[in-house]
Structures are given as structure tokens and as C-alpha cells.
Design an enzyme around this catalytic site. Structure first.
Site, short mmCIF file in Angstrom:
data_model
loop_
_atom_site.label_atom_id
_atom_site.label_comp_id
_atom_site.label_asym_id
_atom_site.label_seq_id
_atom_site.Cartn_x
_atom_site.Cartn_y
_atom_site.Cartn_z
N THR A 1 30.32 -12.26 18.26
CA THR A 1 31.69 -11.74 18.33
C THR A 1 31.64 -10.40 19.02
O THR A 1 30.66 -9.66 18.91
CB THR A 1 32.29 -11.53 16.93
OG1 THR A 1 31.51 -10.52 16.27
CG2 THR A 1 32.26 -12.80 16.12
N GLU B 1 34.28 -17.29 14.66
CA GLU B 1 33.80 -17.73 13.36
C GLU B 1 34.37 -19.08 12.93
O GLU B 1 33.96 -19.64 11.91
CB GLU B 1 34.16 -16.68 12.28
CG GLU B 1 33.39 -15.38 12.37
CD GLU B 1 34.05 -14.35 13.31
OE1 GLU B 1 34.86 -14.76 14.17
OE2 GLU B 1 33.76 -13.15 13.17
N LYS C 1 49.65 -0.59 4.05
CA LYS C 1 49.74 -0.92 2.63
C LYS C 1 50.56 0.13 1.92
O LYS C 1 50.07 1.19 1.58
CB LYS C 1 48.33 -1.02 2.03
CG LYS C 1 47.61 -2.29 2.50
CD LYS C 1 46.10 -2.18 2.42
CE LYS C 1 45.48 -3.25 3.29
NZ LYS C 1 44.30 -2.80 4.05
N TRP D 1 52.85 -5.06 1.91
CA TRP D 1 52.34 -4.91 3.27
C TRP D 1 53.48 -4.80 4.27
O TRP D 1 54.44 -5.57 4.24
CB TRP D 1 51.46 -6.10 3.63
CG TRP D 1 50.07 -5.97 3.08
CD1 TRP D 1 49.57 -4.93 2.36
CD2 TRP D 1 49.00 -6.91 3.22
NE1 TRP D 1 48.26 -5.15 2.04
CE2 TRP D 1 47.88 -6.36 2.55
CE3 TRP D 1 48.86 -8.15 3.84
CZ2 TRP D 1 46.65 -7.02 2.49
CZ3 TRP D 1 47.64 -8.79 3.78
CH2 TRP D 1 46.53 -8.23 3.11
#
Lengths: 558, 558
Positions: B194, B338, B451, B456
Site C-alpha cells: 500500500t 487490502e 469527532k 461524527w
């Protein structure tokens, strides 16, 4: 490979391929997809995948808590294609038990033998099948519980020693979720017995892994390739090789299922196609023959149905053409109980589409998917090339192919040498050729092929050629011993009324229009009244061979 | 389950899911399918799957016999999408070694770090990439051999300590079949790092099993659903998450591949579509933006191309509409290194097709396939419902999802707690909602979300709303510490030339037309010259947070 100094471990999650995953996925992501069950009168019965999921959880709770079903116990189902049967398909393997679908077409004594061999402890039966089950029950040694679904006369079970339960009562009030266990993906999930015409039935035990992979294959665009835009009319019975894997495959992608229950006659099938508008259907040729006659006699709007999967036995070209004309594109497929069943699918290759060759490709058994390795074995055990010419016994290998038969609980599976090679490929018992581009054409059964001087003669090819003669209504060709060649073909024919036997003319016909090579032409000929048949209507060549051996046939030698 | 007295064993064959099976299948059953590589001038280069299979066997022999490559050794590829890269894709894992695709877009020092971390012993490089490789070579500590394919100036490698080989010379005369080993399906097959903007690159190691299952999923009708009737223009690079699995998936079903090599500019892409007539293409939005501009300026016959898979980042609605008008149906997909990468595919549900809702469904990231389990985790670690409203971090699980990162040969993989949950689900770092029917809509990155008081706030949503204001050309919103709420949003805006800062008006706009809930509206505002960007053009919010912390921004508090 053994671990070495610089072994590199994969960083992928180790997540098992389980039927409970298909269930959870289908009943959430595809929760609004539906199983519609035909009821014969009034509205069909409709249940969403979300409802199926909730009821499967309830069924699992009932089986575990009320009936004490433990891991690996066999639960038989004696049922048509319907929503409750789908619930059983998912609940039983997902909880760790084994779904055992019972073929209600078998002779009762064979059915009893199978239930006893599998040691089913519970049978889930449709009420409409109690007339079949009730007289069997006293012979079923291990069945402690019978669970009945749908309409039917319960009094038929009066006096049964097994406990009788109503399906709906049993699951009512149970929790609608179940903490499905994280099983080993190679553990047993479902079983199905072959109904071989010779010897005892043999049990095939599918694993979670094999069913999951098979479902993915069915959903691949090159196989059936259905999506949630489709509705599949599942005519092939759920008691027959997992309905060709359709209940699992459809739940995996949200394909709606249209289930005919016991209404498998041409008229209701035509009616459900017209009113429920399926886009796909799957069945054996006999069903389609009947449907075609019905649609010819009483035309219906069947325009929704554009894709038809035919398997079980070869589709006659005339049937394929007739369906093509109706806008129902036939796709031929080949498989058997031991292959889950998807072995081949006859989608023509890109270069043949739109050409004359296309139809010939569609009449083959089809092409193998990546998951099925295939090879041909000749009369002397040699490997034959994929040249479209060399005929040999088809052997297959793959993650959804059987490598053994069931031999009872806690017993190692058995591997009869006539069914499995030493390196554990399945010997299919089918004889055929494979083209260089992987298309299988079956020509005979291995037990019927004539082994003449180290070469094989196809009995089916001779029979088809003979039946093309105007004087012949039926023909069966069997192998008989021959001192010089090992085996030679014996041709037995049923003559048209009024025709007289002229074997020399028939032999000449075979070698001429019939296109049969000279060395394959039969020397031995006999007229018979009718070809003996098995209970499922196939030619019973055993009987003919015995009659020949016993000198019962009047044989002319040319 | 532990074995018990009445354990029932599956009778299925235990056949591993291996890349060599895909290779053997594709190069026989689909031997006439083709890989076409664009050459920039004259005829493109064409090679059949049968030829690819033969050459892959030759390459494996060469690597084993001439270069001494052993099991699990890493072979890097520094290459565009072309036939030789496909050969490496199959030869290297099939022989038991590990394919390590190198991202040629990375900064050279990161590339060197990755090669050293993976300890690649061989690098197969396109000649056209030698200007990139040559100056790197002295820094690659483990590379003993460089194998060069295609045109390019070899003299750039003069003086290299690694041995330099010509690909064609190396494989010439080698046997065209290889007895591929029967590996454990969980063994390592390929790796990809990655290129995270923070921290060191992390290696993901795919297994034979994960790649095989992913290929099946890609081929399912509900995913890309290609068949041998298709030709796929594979624009997404082979060095980027296995080109979204397309080389493996296409070989599995005989889909022809059209490979652009290094000709990724709009004009040659348009030319190859017109002349080679692909039916499918896959790429990131940037490529499609360029192609659209090219096709608008110089119209071409692109009618063959009816299905376009877009992933990598969200597809702007305007782009989707523009492609729809050209007859190229865009299908949105989401994934990451992934996730192999297929995580979701945005095919609208049956009930939305043909309705106004259809387009909205197509703009979501899409729906999870059965192989990908998903859950949302809220700010306090709680599970959130699939209600299309509750935003949480997306966590996924499945047989082609990473559960760890590579940590060097013979070392146990590492599982950083910010990337993997305790029960080993992948924390994607993406924040979004899931609808009851399983459609994912991503709203932010977890590291960028604000947050505030246990809830959120999406930075992306605020940015999009701000950028809809005529005075704002760019906007970036970042979380900054707040005594009362934990975090609050800081809005930084780049103003249109000539506009003056009126933060109160902007705030009112957000709460009005912007449709932002009152409690989410920023109190802190700042004008900036330009939004800082990373090397790949993404907003670099780290820089803005640091500038705020260092007091470098002139902040107005409303």
C-alpha cells in the site's frame, strides 16, 4: 512445501466458506428477493429472503432445542420444491447437521434402504407426500421424528412410532436469529444418494466448501450467470443433486426463486410462467417436451423466459430448435450427483457465435469450467488427446467432485476402483470425446460401449443410426463376447408394424447413410418385441445381454 | 467441531484452489483467447492464451533453472500492462515463488524501500522503464538479477552489479510445459504494498486461495460478469492491486485482454477502443475524465464499449452521466489493496432499475458480495445499524480480505490495532453508511472525520457543501481540538479571485442550501492560498492541522 527459513505467510484472513454465510448474505443484502411457491389455486405463496432467513433460524432452534439434533446428524427431507424446503436447505447445514434430500421417485424399498443407510433421525416431509411416507415409516429404523409441512392428511401418520410434529408449530416463537457456528469448511453439509440401476445406491456427501464453490461457479456469467434482476423457475427437484445448486446459488446473489411444489405437469408450468414471468428455468428434457406440447396446443405469453438450462440427459436437437423459436434460449449442461452437478455448460465459443457451427456447439455437453479438470481414458487405461475424435471414459477432478462414497457414520468413505482412479479422479462412467477447445461430447456409457480389438464402438451411435431407418422403431445394441475381437456388437431391433426383417439391408444402411465405419458394423442381429426398460425408462441392456447369454434370442449372423 | 463417534466425512475431493489451475484452464479450454498489447505504432502485438501458457512455463523453467529461484522467493515486476507481465503473473506464483508488483508511480526512494523490504531477488522490468530502474539499482540490496522485456535502451544498465538478462533469450528453448507443484492453497502467491500517505508502506500478501476466489467473484454476473465473448481493456495497472484481479479473472473464463502498455494518454486509449473494439474497460476516474475530453474534442466510434468499471476513487456524477450518454454504462466499485480489491459493486437492485432511484444507487460505492462481510463501528466502538443513516468506520471480513501485513521472510505478519480489530476484521479507514439492502456510501476517511461530542461530522460533506458556494474555489475541513466537544471542524477556504471573506455568510449557506445540521456547522474559519496536496494530488490535511497547531493560520471564530 515444508516451512523453510524464508517462508512467506499469506496475510489474508482465514475465513471458511460456509452455507451460513450464503444464508446471512442472502437474507440481509438480498432480503427483499423472494421465494414464490405455486399452490395450484389462488395466489401463490410468497416469502422474502429475509423471512426465509428468520424462519431458517427458527427451524435450527427447533431442531436443536426441541428435537435434540446434534452436529453431523442426518435430517431427511421428503419434499417438493417450496419455501419450506429452502428453509431446510439452509438451516440444517448452517447449524452443523446434514441435509439429506430423499428422492421421492424411487421405489419405496430403495427409499427405506437409503434412509436406514444414512441413519436419518428426523424426516421433514410435505403433507402431500404422507401417502408415500406413512407405509414406509415402520421400516425406517432410525427415524425418531417426522416434521410435516403444508397441506395433507395427517391422520395417515396415526399410530406411527416416530413423534409427529407440525412444522409451523415447531418453529413458532423461536428466535429469528441464530449464532451459526464457525464450522470447518470441509465438514459435511448435505448428502444425496445416486439411484444407479445396478447395485446399491451410493451416498455422496457434499461439504460446505464444495457447495459454496459450486454456487460461485453457477453464478459466473459463463455458467448460468443469474443476478437479482432474474427469477429462476426451479423445476429440477430439490431432491435431485441440490436442484443443480440453484437454491444456494440464487441466495448468494438474490435471484428470485419460483418453486412449482408438486405442480410439475405441463399446464400449471405454462400457467406459472405466464403469470410469474420467470427469466430462467432449469429442468430435464422430459419436462420441456411436455411443456412444448402444451404451449403448442395452448399458446401462452412466455416471453419473459429467455434462458433455459437443460441437463440430466441430452437435449434432442428438435427440442432445442423448438424452444429457440419460442425465444427460450436453451443452454445444455452436463453433470451427475457426483459432480454437484455442474460439470460442463454448453455456451458456444465467441468465434462460433452467429455462424453455422454455433448450433453444433450448443448440442455438445459443453465446456468445463476452471474448477473441473477433465481427462479421457482409453480402453487400455491410456490417456487420450483432446482432438474431438478419440473416445474414452471421462474422468474429472475438482473441489466439487466426489472422490469417494459414504460408508456410514464414523466410517471412512469407500473408493470403489471402478468409480475412482488410483490418483482419485472420478470415473464418470460416460464415454465421449473432448475437442481441442474443451467441449465434451458424450457418445455412450462405459458399461454399454463395445470393446472390439482394443477399440471402442459406441452402442448409442449404432442405435441412433438404426432408428433413422424407416423400418425400425426402436433399436438397442449391446456388447457380446467374441473369440476373435473380445467383444462385438449385437443389434436388436423393434420393427415397424408390417415390416419384415432384412438385416443385410439394415447393415448396408448403417454403412451407407448411417455413416458407420465398416469395422464397427454388427454381424449379429435379432428382432425383439420391445426394448426392455428400467424403472426410469432407460434401456435396460443388462436384460438383453442375459437373454443373449441364455440363448433366448434368435440371432442371425451375417 | 471435534471428531465425534458419528462424525460424517465429506466425500468431496480435496483439490486446492491454485493459480496454476487458472493458467492451465485458460491456456487449454480458452487457448484461442488473446492478449493484445498496444505498441504505439503499427499493428498491436497479439498472443493467444495458449501461447501465454507455453511462455509462462518457459519463464518458470528459466527462473528455476537459470536463476535458481526457489519456493517463496520474491520476484519483482516493474512493468506496464502487457503480455509479458501476464506471463509473469501466472508463471511466478504457479511455480511456488511470489509475484511482487512494483508501483512505478511511487517516489524512487519509496520504491527502493519496498524492494528491500520484500527482499526481491529478481526484477523483471520493461525496457521502457530502465530510466527509472537504473538509478535505483545501486540501492536495491537483494536484487541479483534483472530481466528486461521489450524495447528500451539496455545501456542504461551498464555497470550494474546485478546480472542483466534478456527475457526472450532467457526463455528461448525452454520446455513449453511445466509440472506445476500441488501447493497448499493458503500459500503466498503475490504481494503488493500500500502507498499510504502516512507511515511506511505496508505489504499485503495474497494467497492462491484468495486470488482464486476473488477471480470467481469478479466473474460472477452480479460483479463484472465477463465471458469469452468479451474483450476487456485493462487500463488499471497490473502494479495496482493485481489490476483489480482482471488478469486472473479473464484467464479463468477466456475473456480477451486489451493491454495499453505505456500508452495511457487519452488519444491512444481512444484509438485502441476504436480499432480493437473492447466491450469492457476498467480504470480510475482520472483516466476516464481524460478520455471523455478526448472523445468530446475528437469523436470516435466507441460503440463496442458498453461496460465500464470505475474504482479507485468516487466517480463524479457528471462523468457517469457523460459516459451513459456515450453508451458506456459505468459501474462503480469500491475496494483497496487490502481487499484484493473487490469490496463492493454498484449494480442497482432489481426494484430500482428504470426508476429515478437507479442513478442514486449507481453513485453509491455499491453492494457487498457474499464473500465480503461488513459492519460499521461508531466513535465509541459500538456496532451501528444498516439504516443508511448511521455513519461509522467500515470493517470487512472475508477470504480475500487482509488480516495482517507482511513483516519480512519467516516472520509472523503484523496486525496493527488501528488496522485490524481484535476479532481480526480489517478496519478500512473509510467512514460511511450502509443501507438496509447492503449499499455502502462512503462519506469520509476515518482519520479526517471530526469527532464532536461522541458524534461524527464528515469533513468531506462540509467541503462539498462549501465548494458549492460561488465564492469558494476549494475548501478543506479538518478536526481541531476543542475543550468542550473533544474536536470541532476548522473550515479553510480558497476564495475566488476578487471575493472577500464573509464567514458568517458561508456558515449560513452551509446551514441553508448546504443542508448541514446546525450542530455540525464550523465555528472556526480561515482563508488559505491553496489546499496543500500529497504527491498523488489528495488533500494533505496533516499539513493544515499542523499549521493550525503552530498558530500559522489566521482563524476567525464565529
Amino acid at each position: 512445501m515444508s516451512p523453510r527459513e524464508d517462508t512467506v505467510l499469506s496475510t489474508m484472513q482465514d475465513v471458511p466458506l460456509l452455507i451460513s454465510r450464503i444464508l446471512t448474505h442472502g437474507s440481509t443484502v438480498h432480503g427483499t428477493s423472494r421465494v414464490t411457491t405455486w399452490t395450484g389455486e389462488g395466489e401463490p405463496h410468497r416469502r422474502t429472503f429475509a423471512e426465509i432467513g428468520a424462519r431458517a433460524a427458527q427451524l435450527a432452534h427447533a431442531l436443536r432445542a426441541d428435537l435434540g439434533v446434534g452436529d453431523d446428524e442426518r435430517i431427511g427431507t421428503l419434499a417438493w420444491n417450496n419455501a419450506e424446503h429452502v428453509e431446510a436447505y439452509f438451516a440444517i447445514p448452517s447449524m452443523g447437521a446434514i441435509l439429506h434430500t430423499l428422492n421421492l421417485r424411487l421405489p419405496p424399498e430403495q427409499l427405506a434402504w437409503i434412509v436406514n443407510h444414512a441413519a436419518d433421525r428426523v424426516v421433514i416431509a410435505n403433507g402431500s407426500l404422507l401417502p408415500l411416507l406413512a407405509p414406509l415409516l415402520p421400516h425406517l429404523k432410525t427415524v425418531e421424528h417426522v416434521v410435516v409441512t403444508g397441506p395433507g392428511d395427517r391422520s395417515l401418520l396415526d399410530g406411527a412410532t416416530a413423534q409427529v410434529h407440525e412444522y409451523e408449530d415447531l418453529i413458532a416463537g423461536k428466535p429469528t436469529t441464530y449464532d451459526w457456528p464457525e464450522l470447518d469448511e470441509r465438514s459435511a453439509a448435505a448428502m444425496c444418494y445416486t439411484s444407479g440401476t445396478t447395485g446399491e445406491p451410493k451416498g455422496v456427501v457434499y461439504s460446505h466448501r464444495s457447495i459454496y464453490l459450486h454456487s460461485m461457479q453457477v453464478n459466473m456469467a459463463q455458467s448460468m450467470g443469474l443476478t437479482d434482476q432474474d427469477t429462476s423457475l426451479v423445476v429440477v427437484p430439490q431432491f435431485h443433486v441440490n436442484a443443480w445448486g440453484l437454491p444456494h446459488a440464487t441466495f448468494m446473489t438474490g435471484v428470485n426463486m419460483l418453486m412449482p411444489d408438486r405442480f410439475l405437469q405441463p399446464a400449471p408450468l405454462a400457467e406459472m410462467i405466464e403469470s410469474e414471468r420467470p427469466t430462467h428455468a432449469a429442468a430435464v428434457p422430459t419436462i420441456w417436451q411436455g411443456l412444448l406440447a402444451e404451449l403448442t396446443a395452448r399458446p401462452r405469453d412466455v416471453a419473459s423466459l429467455t434462458q433455459v438450462t437443460i441437463g440430466g440427459s441430452a437435449c434432442p436437437p428438435s427440442l432445442m430448435e423448438a424452444f429457440d423459436r419460442l425465444g427460450m434460449r436453451v443452454c445444455h449442461a452436463w453433470g451427475m450427483t457426483e459432480t454437484s452437478p455442474l460439470g460442463t455448460v454448453a455456451r458456444p465459443p465467441a468465434q462460433a457465435v452467429g455462424t453455422e457451427a454455433e448450433f453444433a456447439y450448443r448440442l455438445t455437453q459443453g465446456r468445463f469450467p476452471a474448477g473441473v479438470e477433465a481427462r479421457l481414458t482409453g480402453p487400455d487405461g491410456e490417456r487420450l488427446p483432446w482432438d474431438g475424435e478419440s473416445a474414452g471414459e471421462l474422468e474429472v477432478r475438482g473441489p466439487w467432485i466426489a472422490g469417494a462414497y459414504y460408508n456410514g457414520p464414523a466410517a471412512d468413505p469407500i473408493r470403489p476402483a471402478d468409480k475412482f482412479s488410483e490418483d482419485n479422479w472420478l470415473k464418470t462412467g460416460d464415454v465421449g470425446t473432448i475437442s481441442p477447445d474443451g467441449y465434451l461430447t458424450l457418445t455412450d456409457r462405459a458399461k454399454d460401449v463395445i470393446k472390439s480389438g482394443g477399440e471402442w464402438i459406441s452402442s448409442v451411435e449404432l442405435e441412433n443410426a438404426l432408428m433413422a431407418h424407416p423400418d425400425v422403431t426402436e433399436a438397442a445394441v449391446v456388447a457380446v463376447p467374441d473369440e476373435k475381437w473380445g467383444e462385438r456388437p449385437l443389434a436388436t431391433v423393434v420393427l415397424r408394424e408390417g415390416a419384415t426383417a432384412d438385416f443385410a439391408a439394415l447393415r448396408a444402411f448403417l454403412g451407407g447413410d448411417g455413416g458407420i465405419a465398416k469395422w464397427q458394423l454388427p454381424e449379429r442381429w435379432a428382432v425383439i418385441e420391445a426394448v426392455p426398460k428400467t424403472s426410469v425408462g432407460k434401456f435396460d441392456k443388462k436384460v438383453l445381454r442375459r437373454r443373449y447369454a441364455d440363448g433366448e434370442l434368435e440371432v442371425t449372423r451375417l
